[in-house]
Design a protein around this motif. Structure first.
Motif, PDB file in Angstrom:
ATOM      1  N   PRO A 134      40.455  15.171  30.784  1.00  0.00           N
ATOM      2  CA  PRO A 134      41.439  14.554  29.878  1.00  0.00           C
ATOM      3  C   PRO A 134      42.076  13.299  30.475  1.00  0.00           C
ATOM      4  O   PRO A 134      42.432  13.270  31.657  1.00  0.00           O
ATOM      5  CB  PRO A 134      42.484  15.669  29.703  1.00  0.00           C
ATOM      6  CG  PRO A 134      41.701  16.929  29.871  1.00  0.00           C
ATOM      7  CD  PRO A 134      40.685  16.623  30.951  1.00  0.00           C
ATOM      8  N   HIS A 135      42.229  12.283  29.644  1.00  0.00           N
ATOM      9  CA  HIS A 135      42.723  10.989  30.116  1.00  0.00           C
ATOM     10  C   HIS A 135      44.113  11.075  30.740  1.00  0.00           C
ATOM     11  O   HIS A 135      44.401  10.381  31.713  1.00  0.00           O
ATOM     12  CB  HIS A 135      42.753   9.987  28.957  1.00  0.00           C
ATOM     13  CG  HIS A 135      41.390   9.648  28.429  1.00  0.00           C
ATOM     14  ND1 HIS A 135      40.336   9.302  29.246  1.00  0.00           N
ATOM     15  CD2 HIS A 135      40.920   9.595  27.159  1.00  0.00           C
ATOM     16  CE1 HIS A 135      39.267   9.043  28.503  1.00  0.00           C
ATOM     17  NE2 HIS A 135      39.596   9.222  27.240  1.00  0.00           N
ATOM     18  N   ASP A 136      44.967  11.897  30.192  1.00  0.00           N
ATOM     19  CA  ASP A 136      46.356  11.953  30.649  1.00  0.00           C
ATOM     20  C   ASP A 136      46.621  13.160  31.547  1.00  0.00           C
ATOM     21  O   ASP A 136      47.739  13.672  31.601  1.00  0.00           O
ATOM     22  CB  ASP A 136      47.303  11.987  29.443  1.00  0.00           C
ATOM     23  CG  ASP A 136      47.160  10.742  28.577  1.00  0.00           C
ATOM     24  OD1 ASP A 136      47.012   9.655  29.150  1.00  0.00           O
ATOM     25  OD2 ASP A 136      47.197  10.875  27.341  1.00  0.00           O
ATOM     26  N   ALA A 137      45.606  13.612  32.265  1.00  0.00           N
ATOM     27  CA  ALA A 137      45.733  14.818  33.081  1.00  0.00           C
ATOM     28  C   ALA A 137      46.829  14.662  34.135  1.00  0.00           C
ATOM     29  O   ALA A 137      46.774  13.775  34.975  1.00  0.00           O
ATOM     30  CB  ALA A 137      44.406  15.129  33.759  1.00  0.00           C
ATOM     31  N   ALA A 138      47.832  15.543  34.064  1.00  0.00           N
ATOM     32  CA  ALA A 138      48.911  15.547  35.058  1.00  0.00           C
ATOM     33  C   ALA A 138      48.601  16.520  36.187  1.00  0.00           C
ATOM     34  O   ALA A 138      49.066  16.341  37.314  1.00  0.00           O
ATOM     35  CB  ALA A 138      50.234  15.925  34.390  1.00  0.00           C
ATOM     36  N   HIS A 139      47.823  17.563  35.908  1.00  0.00           N
ATOM     37  CA  HIS A 139      47.449  18.574  36.900  1.00  0.00           C
ATOM     38  C   HIS A 139      45.919  18.643  36.911  1.00  0.00           C
ATOM     39  O   HIS A 139      45.314  19.497  36.257  1.00  0.00           O
ATOM     40  CB  HIS A 139      48.056  19.925  36.541  1.00  0.00           C
ATOM     41  CG  HIS A 139      49.549  19.894  36.370  1.00  0.00           C
ATOM     42  ND1 HIS A 139      50.417  19.709  37.423  1.00  0.00           N
ATOM     43  CD2 HIS A 139      50.320  20.004  35.255  1.00  0.00           C
ATOM     44  CE1 HIS A 139      51.660  19.720  36.964  1.00  0.00           C
ATOM     45  NE2 HIS A 139      51.622  19.890  35.650  1.00  0.00           N
TER      46      HIS A 139
END
Length: 393
Positions: A134-139
Motif C-alpha cells: 500500500p502506498h501510504d503504509a505506516a507499518h
C-alpha cells in the motif's frame, strides 16, 4: 418509493443487503448464480465497473462489500448461491489510521482469522495485486505480513501483467500456480468525452501552441512530484522558447513533499494546477487539453493513469518497470528510470514533446484496442470460473 442507490453507501444491514440485491438482479435461468463480493470499493475510479462488466453474462452476481470486516455475513447467502467468492483489491483499510505498531499486528491477525473462517465455511478467495504494497503504509512490516497472509490463503492471485510476480518477489512470495493474468482494461467510454481540444484549452486558459504535460490523479509523495517540477524547470531553462506547460489535477494528501509541490506550483507561471478531486465530468477538460501524460513515479506496479491517458489518445512518459513495459505499446510511450537524474528527466520531457507531435490519437488508440473492457472482463470471468473450479456457465 425513492431510489436508495444500493451499494454506494453502507447501511445497517450491509453487506447482507448488497449481496441480496445482487442475487435478485442476477440471471437464474441456468441455476443459482455464483456470488462475487469485492472490496475495497472504489467509485471514483471506474476500474472495478469495467473489470466486472461482463461477469453477469458468465453466471456471477457481483456485489460491493462496503463493510469489509463483516466477512461472516457473506455466508448468510450460502443456500441461495452456487458459490461465494471474496475478491480483495486494495487492503489499506485494514490498518488505516492505526498509530500503534503492536495493534497493527493484532489487526492483521484478526482479519486473517476472519478470512480463515470464511474459507472454512466454503468461501473462495481472490486477491488482485494492485501495488507492491500500500502506498501510504505506516507499518510496513504489518502490511507485508497481511499481504503475505492473503497471498497464502488466496485460491487465485490476479495480476495485470505476467511480470508482476517478479516485481512482487522482494516483498511477497507468490505461488505461480495461483496466478491468473488479466490486463487492466482501457477507459475508452468510461469518462465523459464530448469536448474538443480547443474548448478544453479555452476553459483552462491554455494557448494552442503550448506543449502540455499532464499529471492527473491523486497527488501522492510516491509519484515523485518535486522531481517532476525540477525537471520541468530545467527543461524551461534549456528551451526557453519551447512554450511548455505542466498541467496538474487531483486530490492532494498532506505529505510535506506534496504540499511543497502545490505551494511552488501555484506560484509558477508555467504550471497550471487544480489540487482537488476532479469530478468525472470535468476530467475530459484536462485530458483533452493535454499533449502527453506523465506517470514517472518513484514506486510503481500497475498504472491506471497511464491507460487513462492512452484512452484519450495521449502518449506517455512512464517509470521504466517490466510491468509498464509490458502494458504500454512501445510506439506510444517513453520510459524513465525511477532513479534518473533531473537532467535525464528533462531530456525525456523534450523527447516526449517530439513523440506527441509525431503520434496521432489513432496510433495510441490502436495500441490499446486489445484492452477493450468487455473483452477483458469476459475472458477474466471465464478464466476465473475455471481456476476456482466453478461449474461452466
Amino acid at each position: 418509493m425513492k431510489v436508495n442507490y444500493t451499494g454506494f453507501q453502507a447501511s445497517e444491514v450491509s453487506p447482507y443487503l448488497e449481496v441480496h440485491q445482487a442475487l435478485k438482479a442476477a440471471d437464474h435461468r441456468n441455476g443459482k448464480p455464483d456470488v462475487l463480493a469485492y472490496t475495497s470499493v472504489a467509485r471514483m475510479n471506474p476500474y472495478q465497473a469495467l473489470l466486472y462488466r461482463s461477469f453477469p453474462d458468465h453466471g456471477f452476481a457481483v456485489a460491493p462489500l462496503l463493510k469489509p470486516f463483516e466477512l461472516r455475513d457473506l455466508m448468510l447467502h450460502k443456500s441461495r448461491a452456487s458459490s461465494i467468492t471474496l475478491h480483495l483489491h486494495w487492503v489499506n483499510w485494514v490498518l488505516a489510521g492505526e498509530p500503534d505498531a503492536q495493534r497493527a499486528q493484532t489487526k492483521v491477525s484478526g482479519i486473517l482469522g476472519r478470512i480463515d473462517r470464511f474459507k472454512q465455511l466454503g468461501g473462495k478467495l481472490v486477491w488482485t495485486a494492485h501495488n507492491v504494497y500500500p502506498h501510504d503504509a505506516a507499518h510496513l512490516e504489518a502490511e507485508l505480513a497481511l499481504q503475505q497472509g492473503i497471498a497464502d490463503r488466496s485460491d487465485v492471485i490476479h495480476t495485470m501483467a505476467a511480470s508482476t510476480t517478479a516485481a512482487l518477489a522482494e516483498y511477497t512470495n507468490v505461488d505461480a500456480q495461483k496466478v491468473l493474468v488479466a490486463p487492466h482494461p482501457h477507459y475508452r467510454g468510461a469518462y465523459e468525452d464530448v469536448t474538443s481540444r480547443a474548448e478544453a484549452r479555452a476553459v483552462l486558459g491554455i494557448d494552442d501552441d503550448e506543449t502540455v504535460f499532464l499529471v492527473f490523479g491523486a497527488l501522492k509523495e510516491y509519484k515523485g512530484l518535486l522531481r517532476t517540477l525540477e525537471a520541468f524547470d530545467q527543461l524551461l531553462d534549456q528551451d526557453p522558447s519551447g512554450r511548455y506547460r505542466l498541467l496538474v489535477a487531483g486530490g492532494a494528501d498532506d505529505h510535506p513533499d506534496v504540499q511543497e509541490f502545490i505551494s511552488r506550483g501555484l506560484l509558477h507561471d508555467r504550471v497550471l494546477m487544480e489540487p482537488s478531486k476532479i469530478p468525472g465530468s470535468k476530467a475530459q477538460y484536462f485530458l483533452r487539453a493535454a499533449d502527453a501524460g506523465l506517470v514517472t513515479y518513484t514506486r510503481s506496479l500497475n498504472s491506471g493513469a497511464a491507460l487513462l491517458y492512452q484512452s484519450f489518445g495521449l502518449p506517455v512518459l512512464a517509470t521504466d518497470t517490466p510491468v509498464l513495459r509490458e502494458t504500454l505499446p512501445p510506439h506510444t510511450a517513453l520510459f524513465l528510470d525511477a532513479n534518473a537524474a533531473v537532467d535525464e528527466y528533462a531530456a525525456q520531457l523534450k523527447a516526449l514533446r517530439a513523440l506527441a507531435r509525431s503520434t496521432t490519437q489513432t496510433d495510441v488508440l490502436d495500441g490499446i484496442a486489445h484492452l477493450d473492457p468487455s473483452a477483458v472482463s469476459s475472458t477474466f470471468a471465464q478464466d476465473l470460473r475455471s481456476r476456482l473450479g466453478l461449474r461452466q456457465h
